[in-house]
Design a protein around this motif. Sequence first.
Motif, PDB file in Angstrom:
ATOM      1  N   ARG A 119      63.864 -93.851  -8.615  1.00 27.61           N
ATOM      2  CA  ARG A 119      65.292 -93.613  -8.805  1.00 27.61           C
ATOM      3  C   ARG A 119      66.085 -93.697  -7.499  1.00 27.61           C
ATOM      4  N   GLY A 120      65.433 -94.109  -6.423  1.00 24.07           N
ATOM      5  CA  GLY A 120      66.140 -94.387  -5.177  1.00 24.07           C
ATOM      6  C   GLY A 120      66.118 -93.294  -4.147  1.00 24.07           C
ATOM      7  N   ALA A 121      65.295 -92.257  -4.341  1.00 27.02           N
ATOM      8  CA  ALA A 121      65.219 -91.169  -3.369  1.00 27.02           C
ATOM      9  C   ALA A 121      64.237 -91.498  -2.253  1.00 27.02           C
ATOM     10  N   SER A 122      64.462 -90.893  -1.100  1.00 28.68           N
ATOM     11  CA  SER A 122      63.486 -90.892  -0.010  1.00 28.68           C
ATOM     12  C   SER A 122      62.686 -89.606  -0.147  1.00 28.68           C
ATOM     13  N   VAL A 123      61.383 -89.714  -0.384  1.00 28.44           N
ATOM     14  CA  VAL A 123      60.593 -88.567  -0.810  1.00 28.44           C
ATOM     15  C   VAL A 123      59.490 -88.243   0.192  1.00 28.44           C
ATOM     16  N   LEU A 124      59.367 -86.945   0.499  1.00 31.26           N
ATOM     17  CA  LEU A 124      58.219 -86.416   1.211  1.00 31.26           C
ATOM     18  C   LEU A 124      57.491 -85.486   0.255  1.00 31.26           C
ATOM     19  N   GLY A 125      56.204 -85.744   0.016  1.00 29.14           N
ATOM     20  CA  GLY A 125      55.397 -84.886  -0.828  1.00 29.14           C
ATOM     21  C   GLY A 125      54.456 -84.038   0.003  1.00 29.14           C
ATOM     22  N   LEU A 126      54.348 -82.757  -0.329  1.00 30.40           N
ATOM     23  CA  LEU A 126      53.409 -81.850   0.309  1.00 30.40           C
ATOM     24  C   LEU A 126      52.418 -81.360  -0.731  1.00 30.40           C
ATOM     25  N   GLU A 127      51.131 -81.361  -0.379  1.00 27.20           N
ATOM     26  CA  GLU A 127      50.088 -80.968  -1.324  1.00 27.20           C
ATOM     27  C   GLU A 127      48.891 -80.420  -0.557  1.00 27.20           C
ATOM     28  N   ASP A 128      48.339 -79.300  -1.038  1.00 26.72           N
ATOM     29  CA  ASP A 128      47.235 -78.653  -0.340  1.00 26.72           C
ATOM     30  C   ASP A 128      45.867 -79.246  -0.689  1.00 26.72           C
ATOM     31  N   SER A 129      45.738 -79.842  -1.848  1.00 23.29           N
ATOM     32  CA  SER A 129      44.460 -80.402  -2.279  1.00 23.29           C
ATOM     33  C   SER A 129      44.234 -81.773  -1.647  1.00 23.29           C
ATOM     34  N   ALA A 130      43.148 -81.912  -0.883  1.00 28.64           N
ATOM     35  CA  ALA A 130      42.846 -83.193  -0.249  1.00 28.64           C
ATOM     36  C   ALA A 130      42.626 -84.286  -1.294  1.00 28.64           C
ATOM     37  N   VAL A 131      42.005 -83.924  -2.407  1.00 26.41           N
ATOM     38  CA  VAL A 131      41.754 -84.891  -3.471  1.00 26.41           C
ATOM     39  C   VAL A 131      43.071 -85.393  -4.057  1.00 26.41           C
ATOM     40  N   LEU A 132      43.994 -84.475  -4.323  1.00 22.64           N
ATOM     41  CA  LEU A 132      45.273 -84.882  -4.889  1.00 22.64           C
ATOM     42  C   LEU A 132      46.127 -85.642  -3.877  1.00 22.64           C
ATOM     43  N   VAL A 133      46.010 -85.305  -2.603  1.00 24.82           N
ATOM     44  CA  VAL A 133      46.715 -86.086  -1.572  1.00 24.82           C
ATOM     45  C   VAL A 133      46.297 -87.545  -1.647  1.00 24.82           C
ATOM     46  N   GLU A 134      45.002 -87.784  -1.795  1.00 21.22           N
ATOM     47  CA  GLU A 134      44.521 -89.168  -1.870  1.00 21.22           C
ATOM     48  C   GLU A 134      44.999 -89.852  -3.143  1.00 21.22           C
TER      49      GLU A 134
END
Length: 231
Positions: free
Chosen positions: A62-77
């Motif tokens: 939808r055109g946003a500049s996004v930074l995602g934060l996540e604690d799970s290494a598996v989900l980060v990948e």
Amino acid sequence: MPSNLAYHGPLGDIFNDHAENSAYNAYIDRPAMLELAGDVAGRRILDAGCGAGFYADALAERGASVLGLEDSAVLVEHARTRLGDRAEVRRHDLNTPLDGLADGSFDGVLCALVLHHLADRGRFLAEVFRVLRPGGWLVLSTTHPTADWQHFADSYYSEEWVDLPLPDGRHSVRLQRMNLEVFLGELLGAGFVLERLTEPRPVEAYRELDAGRYDRLAHRPTLLAVRLRRP
């Protein structure tokens, strides 16, 4: 601090596989949260607890500049694979300060089905308030207190840590119960102004997939979502 607050190890793979098309994630929470976020084109958005990247993907589309934060290494990948170069994903424990993120550096923060897993909600909400610009918004969802009350069949006012079974029947995750008074009290106490509260129902598309379950989910609360503003 309670253990197993995030989808680490094999739980991350289970969540990734389940969340893409599950009723609660794909047909109740994500549509509601994206509707509450509204027009995000050209906005800088923090996806706090981004999981496997499904919400970040939709925000970027939808055109946003996004930074995602996540604690799970598996989900980060999983998130990095899903998003490629369309959004940035960092590993971060939301129970700790959002170090490296400047004051007032985001137009909006999305936090989907994460708050009830956090052991230090007060610190997290204070950090979200800090990194939002004045007038910026927080869109947040959690399990509905009434649904938890019915599931655990005890006091509605319980604030205990409980184990919630996952669909595979072999694993569970930890969450802390919150009644509505506690939920809204913490958000307002952190300085936010409530703009909208909704109890999301499944979208119509889910009726075509499972009409019987659609009817059941459309007649009882499962999730709670809010849009708040930093004054």
